[in-house]
Design a protein around this motif. Sequence first.
Motif, PDB file in Angstrom:
ATOM      1  N   LEU A   1      13.652  32.735 -87.475  1.00  0.00           N
ATOM      2  CA  LEU A   1      12.058  32.661 -87.037  1.00  0.00           C
ATOM      3  C   LEU A   1      11.638  34.048 -86.882  1.00  0.00           C
ATOM      4  CD1 LEU A   1      12.772  30.287 -84.144  1.00  0.00           C
ATOM      5  CD2 LEU A   1      11.847  29.701 -86.186  1.00  0.00           C
ATOM      6  N   ALA A   2      12.412  35.095 -86.723  1.00  0.00           N
ATOM      7  CA  ALA A   2      11.788  36.244 -86.876  1.00  0.00           C
ATOM      8  C   ALA A   2      11.026  36.852 -88.467  1.00  0.00           C
ATOM      9  CB  ALA A   2      12.830  37.452 -86.464  1.00  0.00           C
ATOM     10  N   GLY A   3      12.077  36.260 -89.283  1.00  0.00           N
ATOM     11  CA  GLY A   3      11.457  36.558 -90.499  1.00  0.00           C
ATOM     12  C   GLY A   3      10.691  35.638 -91.069  1.00  0.00           C
ATOM     13  N   LEU A   4      10.500  34.505 -90.523  1.00  0.00           N
ATOM     14  CA  LEU A   4       9.317  33.512 -90.911  1.00  0.00           C
ATOM     15  C   LEU A   4       7.958  34.286 -90.354  1.00  0.00           C
ATOM     16  CD1 LEU A   4      10.682  29.944 -90.227  1.00  0.00           C
ATOM     17  CD2 LEU A   4       9.986  31.315 -92.337  1.00  0.00           C
ATOM     18  N   SER A   5       8.006  34.805 -89.104  1.00  0.00           N
ATOM     19  CA  SER A   5       6.865  35.418 -88.560  1.00  0.00           C
ATOM     20  C   SER A   5       6.456  36.576 -89.177  1.00  0.00           C
ATOM     21  CB  SER A   5       7.340  35.818 -87.272  1.00  0.00           C
ATOM     22  OG  SER A   5       6.101  36.609 -86.383  1.00  0.00           O
ATOM     23  N   GLN A   6       7.378  37.379 -89.742  1.00  0.00           N
ATOM     24  CA  GLN A   6       7.090  38.483 -90.713  1.00  0.00           C
ATOM     25  C   GLN A   6       6.562  38.263 -92.124  1.00  0.00           C
ATOM     26  OE1 GLN A   6      10.410  40.846 -91.358  1.00  0.00           O
ATOM     27  NE2 GLN A   6      10.621  41.541 -89.044  1.00  0.00           N
ATOM     28  N   ARG A   7       6.846  36.956 -92.601  1.00  0.00           N
ATOM     29  CA  ARG A   7       6.216  36.281 -93.732  1.00  0.00           C
ATOM     30  C   ARG A   7       4.899  35.866 -93.654  1.00  0.00           C
ATOM     31  NH1 ARG A   7       9.459  34.924 -97.806  1.00  0.00           N
ATOM     32  NH2 ARG A   7      11.686  35.128 -97.897  1.00  0.00           N
ATOM     33  N   VAL A   8       4.701  35.489 -92.359  1.00  0.00           N
ATOM     34  CA  VAL A   8       3.462  34.804 -92.225  1.00  0.00           C
ATOM     35  C   VAL A   8       2.291  35.897 -91.982  1.00  0.00           C
ATOM     36  CG1 VAL A   8       1.992  33.430 -90.636  1.00  0.00           C
ATOM     37  CG2 VAL A   8       4.312  32.485 -91.365  1.00  0.00           C
ATOM     38  N   GLU A   9       2.891  36.996 -91.098  1.00  0.00           N
ATOM     39  CA  GLU A   9       1.749  38.050 -90.793  1.00  0.00           C
ATOM     40  C   GLU A   9       1.551  38.746 -91.967  1.00  0.00           C
ATOM     41  OE1 GLU A   9       3.854  40.216 -87.799  1.00  0.00           O
ATOM     42  OE2 GLU A   9       3.683  38.652 -86.189  1.00  0.00           O
ATOM     43  N   ILE A  10       2.484  38.985 -93.040  1.00  0.00           N
ATOM     44  CA  ILE A  10       1.879  39.681 -94.213  1.00  0.00           C
ATOM     45  C   ILE A  10       0.979  39.250 -94.899  1.00  0.00           C
ATOM     46  CG2 ILE A  10       3.050  40.155 -96.499  1.00  0.00           C
ATOM     47  CD1 ILE A  10       5.690  40.627 -95.327  1.00  0.00           C
ATOM     48  N   LEU A  11       0.690  37.758 -94.890  1.00  0.00           N
ATOM     49  CA  LEU A  11      -0.454  36.996 -95.506  1.00  0.00           C
ATOM     50  C   LEU A  11      -1.563  36.966 -94.480  1.00  0.00           C
ATOM     51  CD1 LEU A  11       1.478  34.101 -96.993  1.00  0.00           C
ATOM     52  CD2 LEU A  11       0.657  36.561 -98.032  1.00  0.00           C
ATOM     53  N   ASP A  12      -1.432  37.649 -93.506  1.00  0.00           N
ATOM     54  CA  ASP A  12      -2.714  37.731 -92.308  1.00  0.00           C
ATOM     55  C   ASP A  12      -2.607  36.278 -91.814  1.00  0.00           C
ATOM     56  OD1 ASP A  12      -3.224  40.503 -93.033  1.00  0.00           O
ATOM     57  OD2 ASP A  12      -4.678  39.575 -94.767  1.00  0.00           O
TER      58      ASP A  12
ATOM     59  N   PHE B   1       1.728  32.678 -86.477  1.00  0.00           N
ATOM     60  CA  PHE B   1       3.053  31.912 -86.267  1.00  0.00           C
ATOM     61  C   PHE B   1       3.232  31.711 -85.061  1.00  0.00           C
ATOM     62  CE2 PHE B   1       7.616  31.697 -86.136  1.00  0.00           C
ATOM     63  CZ  PHE B   1       7.973  30.673 -87.074  1.00  0.00           C
ATOM     64  N   SER B   2       3.845  30.707 -84.731  1.00  0.00           N
ATOM     65  CA  SER B   2       4.500  30.137 -83.333  1.00  0.00           C
ATOM     66  C   SER B   2       5.578  29.454 -83.473  1.00  0.00           C
ATOM     67  CB  SER B   2       3.281  29.589 -82.514  1.00  0.00           C
ATOM     68  OG  SER B   2       2.853  28.350 -82.929  1.00  0.00           O
ATOM     69  N   SER B   3       6.304  29.347 -82.375  1.00  0.00           N
ATOM     70  CA  SER B   3       7.566  28.428 -82.188  1.00  0.00           C
ATOM     71  C   SER B   3       8.059  28.461 -80.786  1.00  0.00           C
ATOM     72  CB  SER B   3       8.530  28.974 -83.108  1.00  0.00           C
ATOM     73  OG  SER B   3       9.337  30.176 -82.697  1.00  0.00           O
ATOM     74  N   GLY B   4       8.447  27.182 -80.499  1.00  0.00           N
ATOM     75  CA  GLY B   4       9.030  27.103 -79.017  1.00  0.00           C
ATOM     76  C   GLY B   4       9.319  25.881 -78.689  1.00  0.00           C
ATOM     77  N   PRO B   5       9.876  25.450 -77.444  1.00  0.00           N
ATOM     78  CA  PRO B   5      10.304  24.147 -77.183  1.00  0.00           C
ATOM     79  C   PRO B   5       8.949  23.543 -76.817  1.00  0.00           C
ATOM     80  CG  PRO B   5      11.462  25.864 -75.956  1.00  0.00           C
ATOM     81  CD  PRO B   5      10.495  26.522 -76.741  1.00  0.00           C
TER      82      PRO B   5
ATOM     83  N   VAL C   1       9.221  22.860 -81.788  1.00  0.00           N
ATOM     84  CA  VAL C   1       8.069  23.070 -82.736  1.00  0.00           C
ATOM     85  C   VAL C   1       7.744  24.407 -83.098  1.00  0.00           C
ATOM     86  CG1 VAL C   1       5.617  22.298 -83.092  1.00  0.00           C
ATOM     87  CG2 VAL C   1       6.949  21.051 -81.627  1.00  0.00           C
ATOM     88  N   THR C   2       7.715  24.357 -84.569  1.00  0.00           N
ATOM     89  CA  THR C   2       7.343  25.522 -85.545  1.00  0.00           C
ATOM     90  C   THR C   2       5.885  25.385 -86.129  1.00  0.00           C
ATOM     91  OG1 THR C   2       9.603  26.044 -85.670  1.00  0.00           O
ATOM     92  CG2 THR C   2       7.961  27.063 -87.366  1.00  0.00           C
ATOM     93  N   ARG C   3       5.121  26.219 -86.037  1.00  0.00           N
ATOM     94  CA  ARG C   3       4.051  26.228 -86.464  1.00  0.00           C
ATOM     95  C   ARG C   3       3.469  27.492 -87.266  1.00  0.00           C
ATOM     96  NH1 ARG C   3       2.870  23.748 -81.525  1.00  0.00           N
ATOM     97  NH2 ARG C   3       2.272  21.431 -81.539  1.00  0.00           N
ATOM     98  N   ALA C   4       2.776  27.313 -88.397  1.00  0.00           N
ATOM     99  CA  ALA C   4       2.236  28.278 -89.048  1.00  0.00           C
ATOM    100  C   ALA C   4       0.960  28.184 -89.583  1.00  0.00           C
ATOM    101  CB  ALA C   4       3.188  28.684 -90.318  1.00  0.00           C
ATOM    102  N   TRP C   5      -0.080  28.985 -89.352  1.00  0.00           N
ATOM    103  CA  TRP C   5      -1.455  29.066 -90.092  1.00  0.00           C
ATOM    104  C   TRP C   5      -1.560  30.117 -91.108  1.00  0.00           C
ATOM    105  CZ3 TRP C   5      -0.018  28.619 -84.906  1.00  0.00           C
ATOM    106  CH2 TRP C   5      -0.189  27.402 -84.261  1.00  0.00           C
TER     107      TRP C   5
END
Length: 413
Positions: free
Chosen positions: A376-387, A390-394, A400-404
């Motif tokens: 999940l930390a890697g996903l967050s970094q990927r998303v932030e690189i593209l401006d 990212f959020s994830s949690g119970p 639920v994992t969400r990315a905008w």
Amino acid sequence: MATGLVQNEVVTGLRPTAEASPRSQLSQWGSAWRYAVMIVVALVVYVIFLGAVLERHDVNPDLIDDQPLWIQVLPLSEVILGLATIGALPFRRRWPLLIAVMSAALMSFSATAIAGAALAATSNATRRRPRSLLVVGIVWLCAGLILSAWSMRPGAVAWVIPVIMMTTYALSVTIGLYVGARRDLIASLRTRAHEAEREAALRVAAARATERTLIAREMHDVLAHRISLIAVHAGALDYRTDLSTERSTEAASLIRENARRALVELRHVLDVLGDRDERSPQPTLAQLEALLEETRQAGMRVTATVAARIEELPDEVSRCAYRVVQESVTNVRKHAPGAQVRLLIEGQPGGILMVEVGNAVPRDRIEAPPHSGHGLAGLSQRVEILDGQFSSGPEDGGFVTRAWLPWRETETA
């Protein structure tokens, strides 16, 4: 921690070839030519001064034994005091002021000592300390006055020797100040060069750490998905003793196929990171159906809703969205086996692409394989690189994992 280790490894590997100090020891050649020049000057001064004294006092060299005692011992005293000045010079770098003052004081009784005193004064001037320069200058002036008083014939011009000596001292100080400034400049340039090397080493270390992080992230994304599939099918073979031979053979075939694909995808990752000119295409949302089909074959129930023209997505956005889906379903398979998975992808050009992957409460639980905690930390970094965000949690008993992700209209896939 890894970055720090790499930085320490690189930085401590730097070994400056020379100490960046203006007081470093002279080479043998540097010392030899200085002493050679000083001896030549001392011999010239000895001959000139001794001849001038004998001439001033109307002394016949053939009748020197009939002259006053100080005239008789003058040639020998000049040699002895000149050699004493030379003998003290090796210590001028350790005690520059003391040797400079002592050498200047010996000039009160020996003009030959002026050569060694000049070198000592030059060495003292390289420190560029005004107070020491003033002290040595006063001693030089006093020595010149004393030498002139006893060596000149009564009635002769008394200022000639002091002027010559002070001119020599001024020249020595000028040379010393220049040498000291040059040494300090060289030391400063060496320090800057060492600092530039250290900074370059730190930049290399940071680049290596970034590359290692990228490799680890890609390998995690690729291998975690495949290995989780293998774990699910192997778990089924382990727990389901009532499977038919056909079903067992099918599960074994799926394990073998996923292991083969894991190796192929790992090779693709290494090709991409190792040789940018011959890289294989990375998966995008164009391979979404294949990913979902593999997930369903692993026994998971997946409901997918795609309300976006994913074929028009920019490549980097599509790759990031694919990794979000892949990592999310892999986490569900590892930590909530048997749970219903829902996937939602929606958005439009010029707006935001939203990717949501959630699961309900799992219906059963089995022992999950170990995890790194970096997915999940890697996903967050990927998303932030593209401006993006990212959020994830119970949520509602599940996860639920969400990315905008920004979907720029001017870009095309």
